[in-house]
Scaffold this active site. Structure first.
Site, PDB file in Angstrom:
ATOM      1  N   ASP A  75      80.641 -57.451  -9.346  1.00  7.32           N
ATOM      2  CA  ASP A  75      79.282 -56.932  -9.198  1.00  7.32           C
ATOM      3  C   ASP A  75      78.599 -57.508  -7.960  1.00  7.32           C
ATOM      4  O   ASP A  75      79.049 -58.517  -7.390  1.00  7.32           O
ATOM      5  CB  ASP A  75      78.482 -57.282 -10.465  1.00  7.32           C
ATOM      6  CG  ASP A  75      77.482 -56.207 -10.830  1.00  7.32           C
ATOM      7  OD1 ASP A  75      77.056 -55.464  -9.936  1.00  7.32           O
ATOM      8  OD2 ASP A  75      77.128 -56.120 -12.020  1.00  7.32           O
ATOM      9  N   ASP A 112      74.332 -47.327 -12.640  1.00  4.82           N
ATOM     10  CA  ASP A 112      73.795 -47.953 -13.844  1.00  4.82           C
ATOM     11  C   ASP A 112      73.094 -46.916 -14.711  1.00  4.82           C
ATOM     12  O   ASP A 112      72.722 -47.214 -15.846  1.00  4.82           O
ATOM     13  CB  ASP A 112      72.808 -49.072 -13.479  1.00  4.82           C
ATOM     14  CG  ASP A 112      73.524 -50.410 -13.296  1.00  4.82           C
ATOM     15  OD1 ASP A 112      74.729 -50.481 -13.590  1.00  4.82           O
ATOM     16  OD2 ASP A 112      72.867 -51.374 -12.856  1.00  4.82           O
TER      17      ASP A 112
HETATM   18  C1  GLA Z   1      74.645 -54.760 -13.025  1.00  4.71           C
HETATM   19  C2  GLA Z   1      75.748 -53.824 -13.454  1.00  4.71           C
HETATM   20  C3  GLA Z   1      75.714 -53.672 -14.968  1.00  4.71           C
HETATM   21  C4  GLA Z   1      75.873 -55.018 -15.606  1.00  4.71           C
HETATM   22  C5  GLA Z   1      74.795 -55.964 -15.110  1.00  4.71           C
HETATM   23  C6  GLA Z   1      75.023 -57.363 -15.604  1.00  4.71           C
HETATM   24  O1  GLA Z   1      73.394 -54.208 -13.200  1.00  4.71           O
HETATM   25  O2  GLA Z   1      75.654 -52.602 -12.820  1.00  4.71           O
HETATM   26  O3  GLA Z   1      76.724 -52.786 -15.396  1.00  4.71           O
HETATM   27  O4  GLA Z   1      77.154 -55.527 -15.301  1.00  4.71           O
HETATM   28  O5  GLA Z   1      74.752 -56.004 -13.701  1.00  4.71           O
HETATM   29  O6  GLA Z   1      74.066 -58.260 -15.156  1.00  4.71           O
END
Ligand code: GLA
Length: 730
Positions: A477, A547
């Site tokens: 991430d 997301d």
């Molecule tokens: C980001 C990712 C999510 C999740 C969060 C965790 O927003 O896109 O899918 O993994 O971080 O903090």
């Protein structure tokens, strides 16, 4: 594919399956662009294409008379400050302070294959499947050389292009600007298509006519960002999904970039794509070299679907290296939307147990497993298991494996929390201007990935865990963008290099981890789809698309992503309803219709399922196994215009032998019947003469399916309604 070179006339042409790209050295030594488009015969006289009459206020180099001004000629690598007043593709600052740059032809060579770009992702091919033309230009004002590389590939319409700068002089120079791609046209009768959006709204395709002046988009975020994507299409105004001339350009890079399309005063176009010159300046000492990222170019006379198909195939064959690229990915369940930070080993094991009973194949433990992280305030950088929360982690993973499940883990390697052991030890590793204000996002700071010791620390820590625990997948991430871009490890004169060195550090960490763990499946992520680009795909065969996991919202996101990127690279999951981003509830069928079009998985608390939900999930798991070969390997067609931004949309996958087809049609919002047109799902890419049979037993010829289609009016008459049709030819 072929490369044509005429040393006497200094004419060069690249031939792909369906296109010709030609260049010729002009009277004053500049490399001029002759033409790019459908195939031509290069033995014809093309000289008129690089001649321009006298134009007012357009200077010419000494000795050239009043015609053929650099300001009107189509160029391959436009210099700076020497008579071409359009946007420039290279600018070198010399020790005397001048940035005037005029690259002129010096030599060329042709060879099989193409070398890797040091430290950068780039297309690759077997020596027998690719040829490269390298044209060397020399800056008249410094002697610095630009090596322009063009590669063409077997069975492809893609041309890969990059530029290497070599400082053969005895003084240090600065690269102030170096574009990977330049493409000039002598007309501007195009629409511009480009992906735009924001967090949870990525890659919505915008289409607009070009207008005089510069239309520009890009990123100064240190990553490609949610807002735009480093690619664009120039499409004939009448071009649609299945017809018309279209040109696509895509940058293989994951950092700050710029895409600029200038309609000049003579109604021609200059398009550029490359590292954003904003906050970029690279010192090149005597003997040193600099490589631009690679840009990909593609032409099709058969519309956007054909362009996308070329791009998908190229990315699959020549960009993605992972051994996973042709493999069915394990169906995963990710605990993020099920638990957020609130979990322990019992909860995770319960999810795994339930997953195994449903046929799910991998459990991914998301954020919150390390340091003392129970919210987003702390611990980034401390990649050590929180044993208070998870007990004996190795034992937990073993128990999960014993259920027949693979295990995956979330990391955010590039980040650091102020509340962390790592920060206590190495505050100087933060990207910031020492002693001055710095910016926080999601309470976190950024590691200076341009520092070798930072990359070393991350490699050792992550690899250490991977050696100890059986982790087969990582979700990588990156939840904020770069600010106060300054490295305490570099001298003043090199601060303009930090953003690019950061990206190179990210690439190096990927490279080292993959060298050490070649079978590791990496899923890229950046707050969803904030770093979805061909650079990342070189390392990670899949990237979490957004997301926004609401299936209805995913329609334009996934169809927009499909402009350049293959479906097998799109992370897509069935998530909980009411959806956490939009509050909307839609059926499981509708959620699966979108998620089955990507890598497939679940993002919800499966331990809370009813017996009815268990049954639905088992059916979806079976559908994934039935369709995924087709989705991953088949040819993708968008069957509606507008990239899913309209109320109804449809798409399909067709197997290479055209025996198997999976089509999906969706309707976002019901309308009163007085407002509702009849809806017909018209297929594409079928064999006209073959008879295709639907699962309900109806049969139609390919010609009928493509030219008339199947009526889906009733099936698409409700909010968030969908049909999924699977057909097989006899
Ligand atoms: C980001 C990712 C999510 C999740 C969060 C965790 O927003 O896109 O899918 O993994 O971080 O903090």
């Amino acid at each position: 594919m072929a490369i044509i070179c005429n040393e006497a006339t200094k004419f060069f042409a690249l031939e792909t399956m369906n296109s010709t790209y030609a260049m010729q050295v002009g009277n004053s030594g500049e490399l001029l662009h002759v033409c790019y488009g459908g195939k031509i015969d290069c033995t014809d006289d093309l000289s008129a294409l690089t001649q321009r009459p006298d134009r007012a206020f357009s200077p010419s180099p000494a000795g050239q008379g009043r015609s053929n001004s650099l300001n009107v000629l189509p160029a391959e690598l436009a210099g700076f400050g020497s008579g071409d007043f359009r946007m420039t593709a290279c600018r070198i600052k010399k020790a005397n302070g001048s940035s005037v740059t005029a690259p002129v032809y010096k030599s060329f060579r042709v060879y099989n294959g193409k070398p890797a770009l040091p430290g950068l992702p780039a297309s690759f091919a077997a020596e027998t499947a690719c040829r490269t033309l390298e044209i060397t230009l020399e800056d008249l004002f410094s002697g610095v050389e630009f090596l322009l590389s063009f590669s063409v590939f077997d069975n492809s319409d893609v041309i890969a292009r990059s530029v290497k700068v070599v400082n053969n002089t005895s003084e240090t120079v600065e690269i102030e600007n170096l574009m990977s791609l330049q493409l000039d046209f002598d007309h501007a009768d195009f629409d511009l298509l480009y992906p735009q959006g924001n967090w949870a709204y990525e890659r919505h395709i915008e289409r607009m006519p070009l207008h005089p002046g510069i239309q520009s988009f890009g990123s100064v975020r240190g990553s490609t960002g949610h807002q735009y994507n480093p690619g664009f299409v120039l499409a004939a105004k009448t071009a649609s999904e299945n017809s018309g001339e279209v040109y696509g350009a895509l940058l293989v890079y994951s950092g700050s970039y710029t895409a600029d399309i200038q309609v000049d005063a003579f109604s021609g176009i200059r398009a550029l794509l490359g590292i954003n010159p904003e906050n970029f300046c690279w010192q090149l000492t005597p003997g040193a070299e600099f490589h631009s990222p690679e840009a990909l170019l593609c032409y099709s006379a058969e519309g956007l679907n054909a362009l996308s198909a070329q791009s998908h195939k190229f990315i699959m064959e020549h960009i993605i290296r992972s051994p996973w690229k042709h493999a069915k990915r394990p169906i995963l369940v990710n605990n993020w939307e099920a638990t957020y930070f609130d979990f322990d080993d019992n909860k995770i094991y319960a999810i795994a147990e339930k997953a195994a009973s449903l046929g799910i194949e991998m459990l991914v433990l998301d954020d919150g497993w390390f340091g003392e992280r129970n919210d987003d305030n702390s611990s980034l950088g401390d990649w050590f298991v929180n044993t208070d929360k998870l007990g004996d982690f190795a034992a937990l993973v073993k128990r999960i494996n014993a259920l027949g499940l693979k295990f995956g883990l979330w990391f955010e390697p590039e980040m650091i929390s102020e509340k962390s052991k790592l920060y206590e030890k190495h505050p100087e590793w933060v990207l910031c201007v020492p002693g001055k204000r710095r910016s926080y996002a999601r309470n976190q700071l950024i590691l200076d990935m341009s520092r070798k010791e930072v990359v070393d620390y991350l490699f050792e820590t992550i690899a250490g865990l991977l050696k100890e625990i059986h982790i087969e997948y990582i979700k990588w991430d990156m939840n904020r963008n770069l600010t106060e871009i300054f490295s305490a490890a570099l001298p003043a004169g090199q601060q303009g290099e930090v953003a690019h060195r950061y990206v190179m550090g990210v690439y190096e960490l990927h490279e080292r981890l993959l060298q050490a763990f070649p079978d590791l499946l990496i899923e890229g992520c950046s707050g969803g789809g904030g770093r979805f680009d061909a650079g990342m795909l070189y390392y990670a065969p899949q990237i979490w698309c957004s997301d926004d996991s609401d299936a209805l919202e995913r329609i334009p996101i996934q169809l927009g992503t499909s402009l350049f990127y293959p479906c097998s690279s799109m992370g897509a999951h069935v998530s909980v309803c009411p959806n956490h981003q939009t509050g909307r509830s839609v059926s499981y069928d509708f959620r699966a219709a979108l998620a089955l079009g990507g890598t497939f998985g679940y993002e919800l608390d499966i331990t809370k399922f009813t017996a009815e939900e268990d049954k639905i999930i088992r059916e979806q798991v079976a559908a994934y196994h039935k369709y995924n070969d087709l989705v991953r390997e088949g040819r993708f067609f968008r069957l509606s215009e507008g990239f899913g931004r309209t109320n109804c949309a449809a798409w399909c996958w067709v197997s290479d032998d055209r025996q198997e087809v999976l089509a999906v049609a969706v309707c976002k919002q019901a309308r009163p019947c007085s407002q509702e047109p009849f809806k017909r799902l018209r297929f594409a890419g079928l064999d006209a003469g073959k008879v295709y049979t639907l699962e309900d037993g109806r049969s139609f010829h390919g010609s009928t399916l493509m030219n008339t289609g199947i009526d889906v009016t009733v099936a698409l008459s409700k909010d968030a309604s969908c049909v999924m049709l699977y057909l097989k030819a006899k």
